[in-house]
Every structure is written in structure tokens, then in C-alpha cells.
Design an enzyme around this catalytic site. Structure first.
Site, mmCIF file in Angstrom:
data_model
loop_
_atom_site.group_PDB
_atom_site.id
_atom_site.type_symbol
_atom_site.label_atom_id
_atom_site.label_comp_id
_atom_site.label_asym_id
_atom_site.label_seq_id
_atom_site.Cartn_x
_atom_site.Cartn_y
_atom_site.Cartn_z
ATOM 1 N N ASP A 24 -1.461 7.352 5.883
ATOM 2 C CA ASP A 24 -2.707 6.516 5.671
ATOM 3 C C ASP A 24 -3.194 5.573 7.016
ATOM 4 O O ASP A 24 -2.043 4.308 7.678
ATOM 5 C CB ASP A 24 -2.102 5.466 4.446
ATOM 6 C CG ASP A 24 -2.944 3.881 4.075
ATOM 7 O OD1 ASP A 24 -3.879 4.479 4.527
ATOM 8 O OD2 ASP A 24 -2.892 3.768 2.935
ATOM 9 N N LYS A 68 -11.931 -1.053 7.185
ATOM 10 C CA LYS A 68 -11.266 -1.469 7.519
ATOM 11 C C LYS A 68 -11.701 -1.811 9.144
ATOM 12 O O LYS A 68 -11.815 -2.852 10.327
ATOM 13 C CB LYS A 68 -9.667 -1.757 7.652
ATOM 14 C CG LYS A 68 -9.649 -1.333 6.203
ATOM 15 C CD LYS A 68 -9.146 -2.823 6.024
ATOM 16 C CE LYS A 68 -8.841 -2.463 4.327
ATOM 17 N NZ LYS A 68 -8.114 -2.040 3.564
ATOM 18 N N TRP A 91 1.252 -0.830 -0.087
ATOM 19 C CA TRP A 91 0.372 0.479 0.254
ATOM 20 C C TRP A 91 0.723 0.889 -0.488
ATOM 21 O O TRP A 91 0.640 2.006 -0.949
ATOM 22 C CB TRP A 91 -1.004 0.048 0.912
ATOM 23 C CG TRP A 91 -1.878 -1.342 1.267
ATOM 24 C CD1 TRP A 91 -2.580 -2.163 1.759
ATOM 25 C CD2 TRP A 91 -2.949 -1.113 0.265
ATOM 26 N NE1 TRP A 91 -2.865 -2.928 1.277
ATOM 27 C CE2 TRP A 91 -3.421 -2.333 0.665
ATOM 28 C CE3 TRP A 91 -3.298 -0.860 -0.754
ATOM 29 C CZ2 TRP A 91 -4.798 -2.875 -0.133
ATOM 30 C CZ3 TRP A 91 -4.627 -0.801 -1.637
ATOM 31 C CH2 TRP A 91 -5.370 -2.425 -1.612
HETATM 32 C C1 LIG Z 1 -7.145 -1.271 2.444
HETATM 33 C C2 LIG Z 1 -6.413 -0.756 2.140
HETATM 34 C C3 LIG Z 1 -5.519 0.628 1.769
HETATM 35 C C4 LIG Z 1 -6.932 0.573 0.240
HETATM 36 O O1 LIG Z 1 -8.002 0.859 0.866
HETATM 37 P P1 LIG Z 1 -9.130 1.308 -0.679
HETATM 38 O O2 LIG Z 1 -9.819 1.371 0.680
HETATM 39 O O3 LIG Z 1 -9.897 0.143 -0.814
HETATM 40 O O4 LIG Z 1 -8.747 1.664 -1.844
HETATM 41 C C5 LIG Z 1 -4.625 1.658 1.559
HETATM 42 N N1 LIG Z 1 -4.115 0.739 2.637
HETATM 43 C C6 LIG Z 1 -4.408 0.433 3.300
HETATM 44 C C7 LIG Z 1 -3.487 0.440 4.848
HETATM 45 C C8 LIG Z 1 -5.206 -0.414 2.950
HETATM 46 O O5 LIG Z 1 -5.213 -1.497 4.622
#
Ligand SMILES: *Cc1c(COP(=O)(O)O)cnc(C)c1O
Length: 371
Positions: free
Chosen positions: A170, A194, A99
């Protein structure tokens, strides 16, 4: 059959949030019209937007100088939107997983990117240490929880540790799992799916004074309207912050999930205690059980949210058997990501201690078969 959901995302949600959403889908706010059919300009919805934003402020103690935006496109769209708004001359990224790597790739479209450290050499099984953030970077981007590998940065860096460069994070997969010192960040973003809701809404917490500073950049300057955070923030003075139609249904579920977190759990400090308890229970079993071993190199880098393990040395041939054994007992979503293999159990906020205990018993019973 009882199913225990350990999926890495979308995640398990509180039962209360699902129930009240079902009711709102039938009749939103006593309007006689369902949540999916109302206008987003109805007063009841504007109030829900405001309450949702207030819940974020209350739970994470977000100061007034930060805007809270609810956008579409997932965290992946933010990989582009963050540099679009913030990268003037140069950016720095800590590469702790795919990511993070994807985020850095998008930033390179906007200007030079320095990867201050990467753990790609060992399939991201540790958090790199001893790096140095270039003082001339516009911002330093980290991924606080590496969902795929089960590593986590469970602290808020002090400005002195990162050369006073603005911190951007993030937090897709550990937001609201612990108290965060928001003041140490310029911007925090993530997909809701999440830990705070279903897929379809992305949160952005951004300090207002850092926006509008891309004067020197050639590419994508001026910004397209929808990409500019100020478009979505501008209306907030009028307390609505809806430039266009927001993802009403996911925001409502997030509203209900945060109400549960605040009122039933008692906030993020309490949530953190419960999460640590769940996490310790599972890691203790991974470490104790002779059939398995954890994949993260240093214990201090282990994630409280995503727990990764594989079969112990000499037991590799039992992997498929354990998968079937666990499935029979109602364990859902424990297959590890293909890049790590083995197993991964995600113990997000709404995952109950009962579910973790069931998984631990399952691992113990499996070991007994071979003793
Ligand atoms: C799942 C995830 C993403 C991607 O998220 P989307 O909403 O599917 O684009 C980005 N960063 C992390 C740390 C993730 O766990």
C-alpha cells in the site's frame, strides 16, 4: 489570506494541474464539450487514459509485464481486492499502523493471515525490525508510509530479506515521492488523493502472471467480475482498459499532476531530492525547537511525507495556543491525528519549500514568545 495546506489527504496539488483541469471542465480537448460531460469512449479520452498510463510507466519505470489499473473505491477497497485476487492459502502482513491493520482484517475473510510484526504496542511510533516472513505465504503486505504516525519504509525489500515471498505494498501516501524498484513488487496500490491527484481514483500496478491463482480457496472463488483485476486488465491489449465508466475527472487531474511531475520537476529522482530538502528543514526545526519534540522513536523510521510532533515536556499546556498561533499565520491542516495528538504536517510533492519555510518561521516565532 495566504493558506499553506499541510493536510494529510486529500492533498495540495500543483497549481498548473488545477488550472488546466478548470479549462478542460469548460472544454475538453477542443470538443466544445466539458470534461465531466464527454463520453469516456471519445477518442480524446481514450488517448488521455493511455497517456496517463504511459506517464506512470515513464515516471516509475514500470516494466511491460505489469498492468496499471485506475479503479474506484479508494485504497480501502483494495484491502479486500488484494486478498480476493492473491490469497490462495495464507498471507503475511506487517502491521505498522491502522491502515495496515484494516488491510489485514479484510484478508482474514479469505484465509489465514500471519502478522509478522506489529508496532501497535507503542502507537505505531516505529517500524518493527527483525521479523521473519513465512516462506509459505502467498504474499507479504506492507504499508510503505504510515500517514497517521509519520513512519516510512523508504526502501524496496530484496527478495532475500522476505524469504522470496511476493511483496505487495500500500503506497497510498508516498507513491511518486521517490524512485521505486517496481520489479521487487508483485503489486502496488493506493488512493490517488495523497500524492498524485484528487480523491476518486485508485491506482493498482500489478504483475500479470500473479493473477488467477486462487484455485484452492473456497471463499469468493470464482471472483465477482468487478473484483477480478483481470476484468480491468483484459481490455488493455486494445489499449483502453475501461471495463466500465472510469472516474474521468480524477484521472484527468492525475494526468495533469503527473505531467507536472515529469516535465516541470523532472521526475521522481528530482522530486525525491526536493522532498528530502523540505523534510529535513522541518525535522531540524522539530528537533531544535525547545517547545516541541518529534513522536517517531527512531530517526531512520521518520516519514519524508508526514511529520508528527507534540509539545515538549513541560510545554503541554501550550498546545492549543500554538494551534491558534499557526492558524493565524495561514497554516492549514496541521492538527495531528487523534490517536497521536499534537501536530502533523504533510509535505506531499506539491507542497512548496516556501510553505515549509513559513511553517518553520512560525514555529521559531512561537518559541521566541516564551524565551
Ligand atoms: C489514506 C490511506 C488509506 C485509505 O485510502 P482511501 O482511498 O481513503 O480508502 C489507506 N492506506 C494509507 C497508507 C493511507 O494513507
Amino acid at each position: 489570506m495566504k493558506a499553506y495546506n499541510f493536510n494529510a489527504g486529500p492533498c495540495v496539488l500543483p497549481k498548473e494541474a488545477i488550472e488546466s483541469t478548470i479549462n478542460a471542465i469548460r472544454d475538453f480537448d477542443n470538443t466544445g464539450i466539458g470534461l465531466m460531460e464527454i463520453s469516456h469512449r471519445t477518442p480524446g479520452w481514450e488517448r488521455t487514459m493511455e497517456e496517463t498510463r504511459q506517464l506512470w510507466r515513464d515516471i516509475l519505470n514500470i516494466p511491460a509485464e505489469y498492468e496499471i489499473l485506475f479503479l474506484g473505491g479508494g485504497a480501502s477497497t483494495q484491502f479486500m481486492t488484494v486478498p480476493a485476487n492473491l490469497l490462495n492459502k495464507k498471507a503475511a502482513y506487517l502491521q505498522t499502523g491502522v491502515w495496515a491493520k484494516k488491510a489485514a482484517k479484510e484478508a482474514k475473510l479469505f484465509g489465514p493471515v500471519e502478522i509478522v510484526a506489529s508496532s501497535e504496542d507503542k502507537t505505531y511510533s516505529y517500524i518493527p525490525k527483525g521479523w521473519n516472513v513465512p516462506a509459505d505465504a502467498d504474499y507479504f503486505h506492507i504499508t510503505t508510509n504510515n500517514t497517521i504516525y509519520g513512519t516510512e519504509i523508504r526502501k524496496d525489500f530484496d527478495a532475500s530479506e522476505i524469504n522470496n515471498v511476493m511483496l505487495v505494498a500500500d503506497m497510498s501516501s508516498d507513491i511518486m515521492s521517490r524512485p521505486v524498484d517496481v520489479k521487487k513488487y508483485g503489486l502496488i496500490y493506493g488512493g490517488a488523493q495523497k500524492n498524485v491527484g484528487p480523491a476518486g481514483v485508485t491506482f493498482v500496478i500489478v504483475r500479470k502472471d500473479i493473477l488467477g491463482k486462487i484455485a484452492d480457496r473456497q471463499y469468493m472463488n470464482p471472483l465477482p467480475t468487478m473484483v477480478d483485476y483481470r476484468t480491468h486488465a483484459a481490455e488493455e491489449a486494445k489499449n483502453i482498459s475501461m471495463f466500465n465508466t472510469p472516474p474521468v475527472l480524477p484521472i484527468f487531474v492525475m494526468h495533469e499532476t503527473l505531467k507536472w511531475l515529469k516535465n516541470t520537476i523532472g521526475g521522481v529522482a528530482e522530486m525525491n531530492k526536493i522532498n528530502l530538502k523540505k523534510s529535513n528543514l522541518l525535522y531540524e526545526e522539530i528537533d531544535r525547537n525547545s517547545m516541541f519534540r518529534g513522536t517517531v522513536e527512531c530517526k531512520e523510521d521518520r516519514s519524508i511525507m508526514n511529520h508528527c510532533w507534540v509539545m515538549a515536556e513541560g510545554r503541554e499546556d501550550k498546545e492549543a495556543e500554538f494551534m491558534a498561533f499557526a492558524k493565524e499565520r495561514g497554516m492549514v491542516g496541521i492538527k495531528g491525528h487523534r490517536s497521536v495528538g499534537g501536530f502533523r504536517a504533510s509535505l506531499y510533492n506539491a507542497c512548496t519549500i516556501e510553505a515549509v519555510e513559513a511553517l518553520v518561521s512560525c514555529m521559531q516565532d512561537f518559541e521566541k514568545k516564551y524565551k
